[in-house]
Design a protein around this motif. Structure first.
Motif, mmCIF file in Angstrom:
data_model
loop_
_atom_site.group_PDB
_atom_site.id
_atom_site.type_symbol
_atom_site.label_atom_id
_atom_site.label_comp_id
_atom_site.label_asym_id
_atom_site.label_seq_id
_atom_site.Cartn_x
_atom_site.Cartn_y
_atom_site.Cartn_z
ATOM 1 N N ALA A 43 0.842 -1.199 0.000
ATOM 2 C CA ALA A 43 0.000 0.000 0.000
ATOM 3 C C ALA A 43 0.877 1.249 0.000
ATOM 4 O O ALA A 43 0.533 2.249 -0.645
ATOM 5 C CB ALA A 43 -0.926 -0.014 1.219
ATOM 6 N N GLU A 47 0.778 4.183 -2.826
ATOM 7 C CA GLU A 47 0.601 5.597 -2.479
ATOM 8 C C GLU A 47 1.696 6.450 -3.115
ATOM 9 O O GLU A 47 1.420 7.513 -3.668
ATOM 10 C CB GLU A 47 0.618 5.754 -0.960
ATOM 11 C CG GLU A 47 0.190 7.129 -0.496
ATOM 12 C CD GLU A 47 0.047 7.200 1.010
ATOM 13 O OE1 GLU A 47 0.580 8.158 1.593
ATOM 14 O OE2 GLU A 47 -0.583 6.300 1.588
ATOM 15 N N ARG A 48 2.940 5.967 -3.077
ATOM 16 C CA ARG A 48 4.048 6.701 -3.708
ATOM 17 C C ARG A 48 3.836 6.794 -5.218
ATOM 18 O O ARG A 48 4.067 7.836 -5.817
ATOM 19 C CB ARG A 48 5.381 6.023 -3.402
ATOM 20 C CG ARG A 48 5.946 6.375 -2.049
ATOM 21 C CD ARG A 48 7.396 5.944 -1.929
ATOM 22 N NE ARG A 48 7.569 4.499 -2.039
ATOM 23 C CZ ARG A 48 7.457 3.641 -1.025
ATOM 24 N NH1 ARG A 48 7.175 4.084 0.183
ATOM 25 N NH2 ARG A 48 7.636 2.351 -1.210
ATOM 26 N N GLU A 50 1.020 6.715 -6.887
ATOM 27 C CA GLU A 50 -0.103 7.595 -7.193
ATOM 28 C C GLU A 50 0.211 9.064 -6.962
ATOM 29 O O GLU A 50 -0.350 9.928 -7.623
ATOM 30 C CB GLU A 50 -1.335 7.202 -6.374
ATOM 31 C CG GLU A 50 -1.953 5.910 -6.832
ATOM 32 C CD GLU A 50 -3.182 5.534 -6.034
ATOM 33 O OE1 GLU A 50 -3.307 5.978 -4.873
ATOM 34 O OE2 GLU A 50 -4.012 4.809 -6.572
ATOM 35 N N SER A 51 1.102 9.346 -6.033
ATOM 36 C CA SER A 51 1.411 10.741 -5.729
ATOM 37 C C SER A 51 2.595 11.263 -6.537
ATOM 38 O O SER A 51 2.917 12.440 -6.459
ATOM 39 C CB SER A 51 1.679 10.909 -4.232
ATOM 40 O OG SER A 51 2.853 10.198 -3.872
ATOM 41 N N ARG A 59 -6.518 6.474 -11.043
ATOM 42 C CA ARG A 59 -6.062 6.149 -9.699
ATOM 43 C C ARG A 59 -6.703 4.852 -9.274
ATOM 44 O O ARG A 59 -7.801 4.517 -9.703
ATOM 45 C CB ARG A 59 -6.363 7.301 -8.759
ATOM 46 C CG ARG A 59 -7.509 7.156 -7.839
ATOM 47 C CD ARG A 59 -7.621 8.378 -6.960
ATOM 48 N NE ARG A 59 -8.346 8.330 -5.754
ATOM 49 C CZ ARG A 59 -9.064 7.392 -5.218
ATOM 50 N NH1 ARG A 59 -9.199 6.267 -5.798
ATOM 51 N NH2 ARG A 59 -9.690 7.510 -4.087
ATOM 52 N N GLY A 62 -9.367 3.435 -3.563
ATOM 53 C CA GLY A 62 -8.820 3.624 -2.231
ATOM 54 C C GLY A 62 -9.360 2.638 -1.216
ATOM 55 O O GLY A 62 -8.657 2.229 -0.308
#
Length: 91
Positions: A43, A47-48, A50-51, A59, A62
């Motif tokens: 996870a 997150e990395r 996606e950002s 995306r 979530g």
């Protein structure tokens, strides 16, 4: 570098693969006929990704609550061997 595993073997070793990703920090690529299908990443890695700048408009979901209701296609329950389905209260 990611660890590659055929989908038939991944199916049998899913719990172990999850542990390798979460606790071992590995990335696992599931293949079919030698071609990549999906990747298992932690996870934190997701997150990395996606950002990251230029990650694009798409995306990953979530949480399960983001899915909403999606009816199954006719005959899909029998095709995939699903024995039960979720039905909301009063439905």
């Amino acid at each position: 570098m990611a660890y590659e595993i055929p989908v038939t073997q991944a199916r049998a070793e899913l719990a172990d693969l999850i542990n390798r990703v979460v606790y071992g920090g590995e990335r696992v690529v599931v293949t079919r006929h030698g071609k990549p299908l999906v990747a298992l990443v932690s996870a934190a890695d997701l997150e990395r990704l996606e950002s990251a700048p230029g990650a694009g408009e798409e995306r990953a979901i979530g949480s399960v609550s983001d899915l909403g209701d999606a009816p199954s296609a006719p005959r899909e329950h029998r095709r995939f061997g699903i024995a039960a389905e979720h039905r909301p209260h009063g439905g």
